[in-house]
Design a protein around this motif. Structure first.
Motif, PDB file in Angstrom:
ATOM      1  N   UNK A  18       0.833  -1.126   0.114  1.00 21.89           N
ATOM      2  CA  UNK A  18      -0.031   0.021   0.000  1.00 21.89           C
ATOM      3  C   UNK A  18       0.971   1.160   0.087  1.00 21.89           C
ATOM      4  N   UNK A  19       0.634   2.079  -0.819  1.00 21.83           N
ATOM      5  CA  UNK A  19       1.194   3.499  -0.763  1.00 21.83           C
ATOM      6  C   UNK A  19       0.466   4.581  -0.442  1.00 21.83           C
ATOM      7  N   UNK A  20       0.874   5.349   0.640  1.00 16.88           N
ATOM      8  CA  UNK A  20      -0.121   6.444   1.342  1.00 16.88           C
ATOM      9  C   UNK A  20       0.858   7.730   1.011  1.00 16.88           C
ATOM     10  N   UNK A  21      -0.079   8.698   0.889  1.00 17.29           N
ATOM     11  CA  UNK A  21       0.548  10.102   0.523  1.00 17.29           C
ATOM     12  C   UNK A  21       0.028  11.233   1.648  1.00 17.29           C
ATOM     13  N   UNK A  22       0.927  11.884   2.090  1.00 17.63           N
ATOM     14  CA  UNK A  22       0.519  12.624   3.288  1.00 17.63           C
ATOM     15  C   UNK A  22       1.048  14.162   2.776  1.00 17.63           C
ATOM     16  N   UNK A  23       0.189  15.238   2.606  1.00 23.58           N
ATOM     17  CA  UNK A  23       0.142  16.498   2.204  1.00 23.58           C
ATOM     18  C   UNK A  23      -0.074  17.445   3.190  1.00 23.58           C
ATOM     19  N   UNK A  24       0.715  18.653   3.341  1.00 20.14           N
ATOM     20  CA  UNK A  24       0.499  19.711   4.188  1.00 20.14           C
ATOM     21  C   UNK A  24       0.878  20.873   3.523  1.00 20.14           C
ATOM     22  N   UNK A  25      -0.226  22.139   3.285  1.00 18.27           N
ATOM     23  CA  UNK A  25       0.067  23.141   2.539  1.00 18.27           C
ATOM     24  C   UNK A  25       0.105  24.514   3.312  1.00 18.27           C
ATOM     25  N   UNK A  26       0.770  25.420   3.074  1.00 20.19           N
ATOM     26  CA  UNK A  26       0.730  26.815   3.559  1.00 20.19           C
ATOM     27  C   UNK A  26       1.886  27.044   4.579  1.00 20.19           C
TER      28      UNK A  26
END
Length: 387
Positions: free
Chosen positions: A136-144
């Motif tokens: 399983x490939x998980x992606x974490x994103x945080x902006x700003x």
């Protein structure tokens, strides 16, 4: 910050110049409040002034120069000018100038660093459950964030390494979007494990921005058979229950009897095999197969029907314990009776011995009787006689 300010002051003017303004660099998160302080050791009636990054005057002494309610005066004296900027925006980032209008004009600069606060991380890749042994490939994103935030992955509170963060500039504002990927090979033991992504940034306390989600791993069922009781007796009602642990939970069950058909009185009821009235002919090895769509699991159970009068091993143990206790009590009572009997016999012997003591030294029978009665009765009689 203060070291930089001191260095700026030294670069333009003598070290001991009492009219030289002194300022300090500040760091503030978006939405916060920043305080700008400018001070001099001495003043010759000249006013202090704060200007913004665009060289617009904010305050000249205690006089407001720019109509912006976010900017307020805290203190204005001959040697100090303190102002605050509230609800700080990214556009407030930059160099602010404090001036004193002496001859020549002296200035000092303060750099305000505005931190872009990272958004709560978003994890994608959980949408589809993954099979036991799959990836399983998980992606974490945080902006700003400004500067770019750092992302950390955790599995049940233990940090695990993802791929290096990918940093992208955001259009129209000086902030960044940070992305990290994590690839895991999962087993059935990872089902419901909490995977978390946390943001590390100077604008927030650690743990304030964290998202976690449980993994869903599909795996074939492991199966066990639970009998209604450990002592199936002839003539009684009875059932075997097939228990399957899988993801998803198994919904299809198949019952078989090794070496033959299921007994005519046995009724299949989904996960249960029910017997209306047990018979010795029901003896045998029974198998349950559970299916959850991912795979199947099988298990067997040997049924051995007992006589109607059969005692369960546990109740046999209970009777043995009770019997033992009774035997011990009887033994203790017998011992007490023997001890009491011996005590009574010995006590009686002592009484007889006392009774016959007077005869030991007597020359004749009469004396013996007198001695046995106390040895003094004759003297007493004489005394009474003489009186």
């Amino acid at each position: 910050g203060s070291l930089i300010s001191s260095h700026l002051s030294l670069s333009c003017c003598p070290d001991d110049d009492p009219f030289q303004p002194v300022t300090q660099d500040e760091t503030v998160a978006v939405g916060g409040v920043v305080t700008l302080t400018c001070s001099v050791k001495e003043n010759d009636n000249s006013s202090l002034q704060w200007s913004n990054t665009a060289q617009q005057t904010l305050y000249f002494g205690e006089k407001r120069a720019l109509r912006d309610n976010r900017i307020q005066l805290v203190k204005s004296t001959a040697t100090e000018l303190i102002i605050t900027i509230s609800e700080v925006q990214l556009s407030d980032d930059g160099e602010y100038t404090c001036s004193i209008f002496t001859m020549p004009v002296r200035t000092a600069r303060a750099t305000v660093t505005v931190l872009g606060v990272p958004g709560k991380p978003v994890i994608t890749g959980f949408e589809d459950a993954v099979q036991d042994g799959g990836k399983v490939t998980l992606t974490c994103t945080s902006s700003g964030s400004k500067p770019p935030a750092k992302l950390h992955w955790y599995r049940d509170q233990e940090e695990i390494q993802g791929r290096p963060d990918v940093v992208e500039s955001n259009p129209d504002e000086p902030t960044y979007t940070v992305t990290s990927e994590l690839t895991l090979t999962v087993t059935r033991n990872d089902n419901n494990a909490l995977i978390a992504c946390a943001v590390d940034h100077p604008s927030i306390a650690n743990g304030d921005k964290r998202t976690e989600q449980p993994l869903s791993v599909l795996f074939s069922p492991s199966v066990s058979i639970q009998p209604e009781s450990d002592l199936p007796r002839e003539g009684e009602k009875f059932f075997l229950q097939c228990v399957g642990n899988g993801n998803p939970e198994p919904t299809a069950f198949v019952w078989r009897r090794k070496d033959g058909e299921l007994p005519p009185m046995a009724k299949v009821d989904d996960a249960f095999l029910r017997f209306e009235s047990l018979n010795k002919s029901d003896n045998g090895v029974y198998e349950c197969q559970a299916d959850n769509g991912i795979g199947t699991g099988e298990v067997t159970h040997t049924l051995l029907v007992q006589d109607p009068t059969a005692m369960s091993p546990s109740s046999g143990v209970d009777h043995a314990v009770i019997g033992g206790v009774v035997a011990v009590i009887v033994f203790i009572m017998l011992c007490l009776l023997i001890v009491l009997g011996r005590y009574l016999i010995r006590h009686k012997g002592t009484y007889l011995t006392h009774e016959a003591k007077g005869s030991d030294d007597a020359p004749d029978a009469d004396t013996a009787i007198i001695n046995a009665e106390g040895g003094h009765s004759g003297v007493d009689d004489k005394k009474e006689y003489f009186i």
